[in-house]
Design a protein around this motif. Structure first.
Motif, PDB file in Angstrom:
ATOM      1  N   GLU A  67      36.613  34.611  23.875  1.00  5.80           N
ATOM      2  CA  GLU A  67      35.408  35.360  24.234  1.00  5.80           C
ATOM      3  C   GLU A  67      35.482  35.827  25.688  1.00  5.80           C
ATOM      4  N   GLU A  68      34.805  36.934  25.977  1.00  3.98           N
ATOM      5  CA  GLU A  68      34.705  37.409  27.360  1.00  3.98           C
ATOM      6  C   GLU A  68      33.629  36.591  28.073  1.00  3.98           C
ATOM      7  N   GLY A  69      34.032  35.820  29.052  1.00  2.85           N
ATOM      8  CA  GLY A  69      33.087  34.960  29.761  1.00  2.85           C
ATOM      9  C   GLY A  69      31.982  35.743  30.454  1.00  2.85           C
ATOM     10  N   GLY A  70      30.857  35.092  30.650  1.00  8.27           N
ATOM     11  CA  GLY A  70      29.717  35.757  31.262  1.00  8.27           C
ATOM     12  C   GLY A  70      29.707  35.694  32.777  1.00  8.27           C
ATOM     13  N   SER A  71      30.629  34.913  33.370  1.00  9.85           N
ATOM     14  CA  SER A  71      30.715  34.796  34.825  1.00  9.85           C
ATOM     15  C   SER A  71      32.124  35.153  35.280  1.00  9.85           C
ATOM     16  N   SER A  72      32.253  35.483  36.571  1.00 11.60           N
ATOM     17  CA  SER A  72      33.566  35.807  37.118  1.00 11.60           C
ATOM     18  C   SER A  72      33.850  34.943  38.337  1.00 11.60           C
ATOM     19  N   SER A  73      35.134  34.692  38.577  1.00 11.93           N
ATOM     20  CA  SER A  73      35.554  33.916  39.741  1.00 11.93           C
ATOM     21  C   SER A  73      36.722  34.626  40.395  1.00 11.93           C
ATOM     22  N   ALA A  74      36.801  34.536  41.714  1.00 14.40           N
ATOM     23  CA  ALA A  74      37.842  35.246  42.456  1.00 14.40           C
ATOM     24  C   ALA A  74      39.213  34.620  42.233  1.00 14.40           C
ATOM     25  N   MET A  75      40.234  35.473  42.178  1.00 17.21           N
ATOM     26  CA  MET A  75      41.639  35.077  42.124  1.00 17.21           C
ATOM     27  C   MET A  75      42.279  35.433  43.461  1.00 17.21           C
ATOM     28  N   SER A  97      47.047  35.749  26.425  1.00 16.39           N
ATOM     29  CA  SER A  97      46.127  36.812  26.826  1.00 16.39           C
ATOM     30  C   SER A  97      45.092  36.234  27.781  1.00 16.39           C
ATOM     31  N   VAL A  98      44.786  36.966  28.849  1.00 18.99           N
ATOM     32  CA  VAL A  98      43.778  36.519  29.808  1.00 18.99           C
ATOM     33  C   VAL A  98      42.890  37.706  30.172  1.00 18.99           C
ATOM     34  N   TYR A  99      41.595  37.449  30.306  1.00 15.56           N
ATOM     35  CA  TYR A  99      40.661  38.503  30.684  1.00 15.56           C
ATOM     36  C   TYR A  99      40.461  38.431  32.202  1.00 15.56           C
ATOM     37  N   CYS A 100      41.036  39.384  32.908  1.00 19.01           N
ATOM     38  CA  CYS A 100      40.924  39.414  34.357  1.00 19.01           C
ATOM     39  C   CYS A 100      41.163  40.842  34.841  1.00 19.01           C
ATOM     40  N   TYR A 101      40.961  41.067  36.116  1.00 17.29           N
ATOM     41  CA  TYR A 101      41.170  42.421  36.642  1.00 17.29           C
ATOM     42  C   TYR A 101      41.429  42.353  38.143  1.00 17.29           C
ATOM     43  N   ALA A 102      42.209  43.318  38.628  1.00 11.95           N
ATOM     44  CA  ALA A 102      42.531  43.397  40.055  1.00 11.95           C
ATOM     45  C   ALA A 102      41.362  44.028  40.810  1.00 11.95           C
ATOM     46  N   TYR A 103      41.272  43.708  42.076  1.00  8.65           N
ATOM     47  CA  TYR A 103      40.204  44.276  42.900  1.00  8.65           C
ATOM     48  C   TYR A 103      40.380  45.782  43.054  1.00  8.65           C
ATOM     49  N   TYR A 104      41.651  46.218  43.200  1.00 11.07           N
ATOM     50  CA  TYR A 104      41.909  47.645  43.405  1.00 11.07           C
ATOM     51  C   TYR A 104      43.385  47.918  43.116  1.00 11.07           C
ATOM     52  N   GLY A 105      43.674  49.112  42.584  1.00  8.53           N
ATOM     53  CA  GLY A 105      45.060  49.538  42.418  1.00  8.53           C
ATOM     54  C   GLY A 105      45.764  48.915  41.227  1.00  8.53           C
ATOM     55  N   THR A 106      47.094  49.017  41.223  1.00 10.18           N
ATOM     56  CA  THR A 106      47.939  48.496  40.154  1.00 10.18           C
ATOM     57  C   THR A 106      48.867  47.426  40.717  1.00 10.18           C
ATOM     58  N   HIS A 107      48.857  46.252  40.083  1.00 10.25           N
ATOM     59  CA  HIS A 107      49.603  45.112  40.624  1.00 10.25           C
ATOM     60  C   HIS A 107      50.271  44.333  39.481  1.00 10.25           C
ATOM     61  N   CYS A 155      48.210  29.126  31.940  1.00 10.85           N
ATOM     62  CA  CYS A 155      48.233  29.401  33.376  1.00 10.85           C
ATOM     63  C   CYS A 155      48.495  30.872  33.693  1.00 10.85           C
ATOM     64  N   PHE A 156      47.977  31.310  34.849  1.00  8.53           N
ATOM     65  CA  PHE A 156      48.177  32.690  35.277  1.00  8.53           C
ATOM     66  C   PHE A 156      48.132  32.771  36.794  1.00  8.53           C
ATOM     67  N   ARG A 157      48.784  33.784  37.361  1.00  8.17           N
ATOM     68  CA  ARG A 157      48.769  34.034  38.799  1.00  8.17           C
ATOM     69  C   ARG A 157      49.070  35.506  39.046  1.00  8.17           C
ATOM     70  N   SER A 158      48.669  35.997  40.211  1.00 11.14           N
ATOM     71  CA  SER A 158      48.816  37.415  40.513  1.00 11.14           C
ATOM     72  C   SER A 158      49.362  37.610  41.921  1.00 11.14           C
ATOM     73  N   ASP A 159      49.803  38.833  42.207  1.00 15.67           N
ATOM     74  CA  ASP A 159      50.301  39.147  43.541  1.00 15.67           C
ATOM     75  C   ASP A 159      49.252  39.895  44.371  1.00 15.67           C
ATOM     76  N   TYR A 160      47.993  39.846  43.885  1.00 15.42           N
ATOM     77  CA  TYR A 160      46.917  40.556  44.579  1.00 15.42           C
ATOM     78  C   TYR A 160      45.597  39.886  44.214  1.00 15.42           C
ATOM     79  N   ILE A 161      44.588  40.111  45.010  1.00 20.37           N
ATOM     80  CA  ILE A 161      43.290  39.507  44.728  1.00 20.37           C
ATOM     81  C   ILE A 161      42.654  40.167  43.495  1.00 20.37           C
ATOM     82  N   GLY A 162      41.847  39.387  42.798  1.00 19.89           N
ATOM     83  CA  GLY A 162      41.177  39.902  41.611  1.00 19.89           C
ATOM     84  C   GLY A 162      40.141  38.912  41.120  1.00 19.89           C
ATOM     85  N   TYR A 163      39.779  39.048  39.836  1.00 23.25           N
ATOM     86  CA  TYR A 163      38.750  38.195  39.244  1.00 23.25           C
ATOM     87  C   TYR A 163      39.117  37.862  37.790  1.00 23.25           C
TER      88      TYR A 163
END
Length: 226
Positions: A67-75, A97-107, A155-163
């Motif tokens: 399910e798509e969670g109702g709250s978001s947390s910073a990555m 599969s993970v529901y998340c998104y970058a703050y800006y741009g493509t990463h 587990c998941f990790r990114s090379d840029y800030i996101g949520y």
């Protein structure tokens, strides 16, 4: 002995054996014949290439939170995040599969699976088109790790800030720790912080078909049983 073509015709559809029919009609075959048929028909079965999340559940089971969670947390870049979920059965992990998104741009985004003791199990191919679009991001495993009934950390990790999205979960169900994005996935992870989060992340897998055979004394034949 019944020829393989006759046995194949008894299958309800490619990839699924009508065991009840074989048992009910007392159809006897050698172990090698039925196992060869199972292997051949399983390889033939293909799921549709483009299907929705709801439709995919009809083909491959999942564990985690779909399910798509109702709250978001910073990555934060340089940290790894994980959430613990029970796997109900034996199988082969296919994707995460993970529901998340970058703050800006493509990463970039990396996904991996760890067991209940946070020991490495397997990793997915790197996602190189992680954007600010709010959606599920999915990647297939590089290998096909075996899974069993136990808890796993997704587990998941990114090379840029996101949520990432989440809903309230169990105590210490989610964790995070420092890990540079350029570093390989470690053999184990020690969580530095915990949260009572149920993160929107899940693993898709396929079950392993199991066929048992019973030898019939006296005639050297076997009967396939469920």
């Amino acid at each position: 002995m019944i020829v393989s073509g006759k046995i194949a015709s008894l299958f309800a559809k490619p990839g699924f054996v009508n065991i009840d029919y074989l048992v009910k009609n007392r159809i006897y075959v050698s172990p090698s014949v039925i196992l060869n048929i199972l292997a051949r028909e399983w390889r033939r079965w293909k799921r549709p290439k483009t299907i929705s999340l709801v439709e995919s559940k009809a083909y491959d089971p999942t564990f985690g939170y779909t399910e798509e969670g109702g709250s978001s947390s910073a990555m934060a870049s340089g940290r790894v995040y994980g959430c613990k979920y029970p796997c109900p059965e034996n199988g082969i992990a296919q994707s995460i599969s993970v529901y998340c998104y970058a703050y800006y741009g493509t990463h970039n985004l990396k996904l991996a699976l760890y067991d209940q003791n946070v020991n490495y199990v397997g990793e997915c191919a790197e996602i190189t088109n992680w954007t600010s679009t709010h959606q599920w991001y999915t990647s297939d495993f590089v290998d096909s790790p075996s899974i069993s009934p136990q808890d796993y950390w997704l587990c998941f990790r990114s090379d840029y800030i996101g949520y990432y999205l989440y809903d309230p979960g169990e105590p210490n169900q989610a964790g995070d720790a420092g890990l540079d994005y350029s570093d390989p996935w470690p053999s184990s992870i020690t969580w530095e912080d915990y949260n009572d989060y149920k993160i929107s992340i899940y693993c898709t897998y396929v079950t392993i078909p199991v066929v048992k055979v019973k030898r019939i004394l006296g005639d050297g034949l076997v009967c396939v049983v469920a």
